[in-house]
Design an enzyme around this catalytic site. Structure first.
Site, PDB file in Angstrom:
ATOM      1  N   TYR A 108     -29.020  -9.873  -5.150  1.00  0.00           N
ATOM      2  CA  TYR A 108     -27.931  -8.845  -5.115  1.00  0.00           C
ATOM      3  C   TYR A 108     -26.639  -9.404  -4.264  1.00  0.00           C
ATOM      4  O   TYR A 108     -25.669  -8.275  -4.117  1.00  0.00           O
ATOM      5  CB  TYR A 108     -28.400  -7.563  -4.445  1.00  0.00           C
ATOM      6  N   HIS A 114     -23.268  -3.302  -5.418  1.00  0.00           N
ATOM      7  CA  HIS A 114     -23.853  -2.613  -4.712  1.00  0.00           C
ATOM      8  C   HIS A 114     -23.454  -3.466  -3.178  1.00  0.00           C
ATOM      9  O   HIS A 114     -23.734  -2.504  -2.291  1.00  0.00           O
ATOM     10  CB  HIS A 114     -25.367  -2.595  -4.708  1.00  0.00           C
ATOM     11  N   TYR A 164     -32.179  -1.529   1.608  1.00  0.00           N
ATOM     12  CA  TYR A 164     -31.758  -1.429   0.261  1.00  0.00           C
ATOM     13  C   TYR A 164     -30.687  -0.138   0.444  1.00  0.00           C
ATOM     14  O   TYR A 164     -31.055   0.950   1.185  1.00  0.00           O
ATOM     15  CB  TYR A 164     -32.605  -1.135  -0.822  1.00  0.00           C
ATOM     16  N   ASN A 191     -30.743   2.491  -1.278  1.00  0.00           N
ATOM     17  CA  ASN A 191     -31.211   3.835  -1.309  1.00  0.00           C
ATOM     18  C   ASN A 191     -31.979   4.262  -0.057  1.00  0.00           C
ATOM     19  O   ASN A 191     -32.630   5.313   0.252  1.00  0.00           O
ATOM     20  CB  ASN A 191     -32.113   4.239  -2.556  1.00  0.00           C
TER      21      ASN A 191
END
Length: 133
Positions: free
Chosen positions: A37, A42, A93, A95
């Site tokens: 990532y 993100h 992460y 979330n």
């Protein structure tokens, strides 16, 4: 102290902030920790914070740096302003980033008003930014 499920939340008033001999701002860059990532949308918050650090790091006095389980940080003082500034990167992460931000506030005994959160926002056109309170 409040119990919310298994988590403990601490209630504080502004008296600590009013007694502080300096002002403090905490910039938190949010993103996903895995290498896959690293350059994705993100990670916009952590990418932006790292880019800002590269621009200013030679002109600041570093007070301390540390790697903690949920976040890493660099605490420094800008000599002209005398203001203490913290750049923190969440290791969680997106979330799950609320837990890291909560730990940052507890660690630095800070108020939510001391925070500036850098994160992605899919509602914005690429290259634009917005500031909200």
């Amino acid at each position: 102290m409040y119990n919310v499920g298994k988590r403990k939340l601490f209630k504080r008033d502004d008296s600590f902030a009013k007694r502080a001999k300096y002002t403090m701002k905490i910039f938190v860059g949010l993103g996903n920790p895995d290498k896959k990532y690293q350059k994705t949308y993100h990670n916009a918050g952590s990418i932006a914070l790292n880019a800002l650090w590269e621009e200013i790091k030679d002109g600041v006095e570093i007070l301390r740096e540390s790697e903690l389980p949920l976040f890493s940080f660099t605490e420094f003082r800008e000599p002209k302003l005398g203001e203490k500034i913290i750049f923190a990167i969440s290791k969680t992460y997106m979330n799950e980033s609320g837990g890291a931000v909560r730990e940052i506030l507890k660690f630095f005994r800070a108020m939510p008003s001391d925070l500036i959160i850098l994160h992605d926002d899919s509602d914005l056109i690429l290259g634009n930014s917005k500031f909200t309170e």
